[in-house]
Scaffold this motif. Structure first.
Motif, PDB file in Angstrom:
ATOM      1  N   ILE A 209      42.349  44.861  35.040  1.00  0.00           N
ATOM      2  CA  ILE A 209      42.855  43.563  34.603  1.00  0.00           C
ATOM      3  C   ILE A 209      41.836  42.993  33.616  1.00  0.00           C
ATOM      4  CG2 ILE A 209      43.483  41.211  35.309  1.00  0.00           C
ATOM      5  CD1 ILE A 209      44.142  42.295  38.067  1.00  0.00           C
ATOM      6  N   SER A 210      42.307  42.533  32.465  1.00  0.00           N
ATOM      7  CA  SER A 210      41.363  42.014  31.471  1.00  0.00           C
ATOM      8  C   SER A 210      42.003  40.900  30.650  1.00  0.00           C
ATOM      9  CB  SER A 210      40.869  43.127  30.554  1.00  0.00           C
ATOM     10  OG  SER A 210      39.858  42.659  29.686  1.00  0.00           O
TER      11      SER A 210
ATOM     12  N   ARG B 201      44.810  38.759  31.934  1.00  0.00           N
ATOM     13  CA  ARG B 201      44.358  37.564  32.633  1.00  0.00           C
ATOM     14  C   ARG B 201      43.866  36.538  31.627  1.00  0.00           C
ATOM     15  NH1 ARG B 201      38.974  36.350  35.001  1.00  0.00           N
ATOM     16  NH2 ARG B 201      39.381  34.627  33.601  1.00  0.00           N
TER      17      ARG B 201
ATOM     18  N   TRP C 225      45.279  34.912  41.704  1.00  0.00           N
ATOM     19  CA  TRP C 225      44.137  35.181  42.568  1.00  0.00           C
ATOM     20  C   TRP C 225      43.470  33.868  42.962  1.00  0.00           C
ATOM     21  CZ3 TRP C 225      43.248  35.992  37.247  1.00  0.00           C
ATOM     22  CH2 TRP C 225      42.132  35.371  36.694  1.00  0.00           C
TER      23      TRP C 225
ATOM     24  N   ILE D 114      38.946  40.816  45.537  1.00  0.00           N
ATOM     25  CA  ILE D 114      38.116  40.957  44.339  1.00  0.00           C
ATOM     26  C   ILE D 114      36.666  40.686  44.735  1.00  0.00           C
ATOM     27  CG2 ILE D 114      37.614  40.170  42.004  1.00  0.00           C
ATOM     28  CD1 ILE D 114      40.469  39.137  41.807  1.00  0.00           C
TER      29      ILE D 114
ATOM     30  N   ARG E 173      33.185  39.747  43.421  1.00  0.00           N
ATOM     31  CA  ARG E 173      32.567  39.169  42.220  1.00  0.00           C
ATOM     32  C   ARG E 173      31.101  38.812  42.438  1.00  0.00           C
ATOM     33  NH1 ARG E 173      30.443  34.145  42.893  1.00  0.00           N
ATOM     34  NH2 ARG E 173      31.361  33.200  41.038  1.00  0.00           N
TER      35      ARG E 173
ATOM     36  N   LEU F 262      39.243  45.169  43.927  1.00  0.00           N
ATOM     37  CA  LEU F 262      38.772  45.271  42.550  1.00  0.00           C
ATOM     38  C   LEU F 262      37.342  44.752  42.471  1.00  0.00           C
ATOM     39  CD1 LEU F 262      41.838  43.864  40.537  1.00  0.00           C
ATOM     40  CD2 LEU F 262      41.363  46.231  41.160  1.00  0.00           C
TER      41      LEU F 262
ATOM     42  N   ASP G  61      34.562  42.790  39.942  1.00  0.00           N
ATOM     43  CA  ASP G  61      34.487  41.878  38.799  1.00  0.00           C
ATOM     44  C   ASP G  61      33.063  41.912  38.244  1.00  0.00           C
ATOM     45  OD1 ASP G  61      34.301  39.771  37.055  1.00  0.00           O
ATOM     46  OD2 ASP G  61      35.050  38.243  38.425  1.00  0.00           O
TER      47      ASP G  61
ATOM     48  N   THR H 264      38.927  47.325  38.323  1.00  0.00           N
ATOM     49  CA  THR H 264      38.006  46.295  37.857  1.00  0.00           C
ATOM     50  C   THR H 264      38.753  45.150  37.188  1.00  0.00           C
ATOM     51  OG1 THR H 264      37.708  47.406  35.729  1.00  0.00           O
ATOM     52  CG2 THR H 264      36.131  47.942  37.455  1.00  0.00           C
ATOM     53  N   MET H 265      38.100  43.994  37.136  1.00  0.00           N
ATOM     54  CA  MET H 265      38.568  42.856  36.342  1.00  0.00           C
ATOM     55  C   MET H 265      37.420  42.484  35.411  1.00  0.00           C
ATOM     56  SD  MET H 265      39.629  38.963  37.470  1.00  0.00           S
ATOM     57  CE  MET H 265      41.278  39.288  38.079  1.00  0.00           C
TER      58      MET H 265
ATOM     59  N   GLU I  69      36.233  40.488  31.736  1.00  0.00           N
ATOM     60  CA  GLU I  69      36.619  39.471  30.757  1.00  0.00           C
ATOM     61  C   GLU I  69      36.447  39.978  29.328  1.00  0.00           C
ATOM     62  OE1 GLU I  69      35.660  35.553  33.506  1.00  0.00           O
ATOM     63  OE2 GLU I  69      34.360  36.002  31.794  1.00  0.00           O
TER      64      GLU I  69
END
Length: 356
Positions: A17-18, A46, A103, A160, A162, A194, A196, A222-223, A225
């Motif tokens: 997810i990005s 996202r 989320w 997630i 993080r 996932l 982050d 993974t997430m 940015e």
């Protein structure tokens, strides 16, 4: 749509997810998302619509007016979109604009009242929900948030990781504390998780190493940015990367699998694991004998009105153990944490003797 996340097959590549930390303008969202889609590496998009900030006065997101931008990005790319929610109103707005996944953020996970509000708003809705770990390393809050959503009837719930706020931490924005997500995987193996790396690292130059470690630990994806102009992003500029850099990062990651059907590997692994089992059994026996000696010491202290805690002795044990650990390839951090746990158990045994 999210089968590759919630019903992963052995050969499925990790789910990515990005998108930008914050939706800033329609043009920024659309260009970022289209360039991400062009990499062929992203399964969902996202963007931060509402941004909880530590202090007032910072950019707190464009609000619900950014949701149509994401919807348009989804239509242009054919990719689903994901948004962080912190209130029931956020949920209602996301559902109204057809957001595909939501989320729960780290700050919200730590507040059971807020999580319950979100769970109530999602009751009866078939939508995937991911839960970030709470800011502080409290697994029960993480578990509790997941259970609240599950009790509201949500079937597609995941996690997630993080990272966690840690006093004195300098290497990461949020210390990964890998043992905590590993414990969550042990407790809830049916839930996808996932990683982050953006929020763990806080800077772009270490994203790859953290993402690779997560995959080595069998995370489901993974997430990360991404922004078309990271240095001028309105929030978290240092941790964002361009879509093209993201595509190269994902290409360089090594995909691994939890197991294989190769007979030679399985035979060798079984033999090595049996050695581990035998060594673990020996260690338990030795620890039991150590605690028996600690109880005898406790009795002598009790008979002579001596306190349990002897700081000089504890420091002596720690320093000797670190030296010995270094000689056999153990890290100082591990030895310190291990001996702290052993010492605490020793104190517990001596307290029982003192109070008997």
């Amino acid at each position: 749509m999210f089968d590759k996340l919630f019903n992963r097959q052995p050969n499925d590549k990790p789910f990515l997810i990005s998108g930008p930390c914050s939706a800033e303008t329609e043009a920024q969202v659309l260009e970022t998302c289209q360039r991400l889609a062009a990499t062929g590496k992203v399964q969902a998009l996202r963007a931060g619509i509402w941004k909880p900030r530590t202090k007032p006065g910072g950019f707190e997101g464009v609000g619900a007016k950014g949701l149509p931008w994401l919807k348009k990005a989804s239509e242009l790319t054919g990719l689903p979109v994901a948004v962080e929610v912190a209130t029931a109103k956020h949920v209602e707005d996301c559902l109204a604009f057809g957001v595909d996944l939501v989320w729960v953020g780290a700050r919200t996970t730590g507040n059971p009242f807020s999580v319950q509000e979100i769970a109530n708003a999602l009751r009866g809705v078939d939508i995937p929900v991911l839960v970030k770990n709470p800011i502080h390393p409290e697994l029960e809050l993480w578990v509790g948030a997941i259970e609240r959503l599950q009790k509201a009837g949500l079937k597609q719930v995941g996690m997630i990781h993080r990272g966690f706020s840690s006093y004195g931490n300098t290497d990461f924005r949020n210390a990964p504390m890998w043992h905590l997500p590993i414990e969550m995987k042990r407790r809830m193996p049916e839930l996808p998780i996932l990683n982050d790396p953006s929020h763990i690292c806080g800077r772009r130059d270490t994203l790859f190493a953290v993402a690779q470690q997560a995959l080595d630990l069998d995370f489901d994806g993974t997430m990360i940015e991404s922004h078309i102009d990271p240095d001028n992003a309105w929030s978290d500029a240092k941790q964002q990367i361009t879509p093209e850099v993201l595509g190269q990062l994902i290409t360089n990651l090594v995909w691994r699998h939890e197991t294989t059907d190769k007979a030679e590997f399985l035979t060798a692994l079984a033999g090595l694991r049996e050695q581990i089992n035998n060594l673990d059994a020996e260690m338990m026996q030795l620890l039991g004998r150590r605690m028996a000696v600690a109880e005898k010491i406790g009795q002598y202290k009790k008979d002579n009105d001596i306190t349990i805690l002897q700081t000089a002795r504890l420091n002596e044990i720690m320093e000797r153990s670190k030296r010995q650990g270094a000689q056999v390839g153990l890290t100082e951090d591990f030895v310190e944490r291990y001996m702290e746990a052993v010492h605490l158990e020793s104190v517990t045994h001596q307290e029982r003797v003192m109070n008997s």
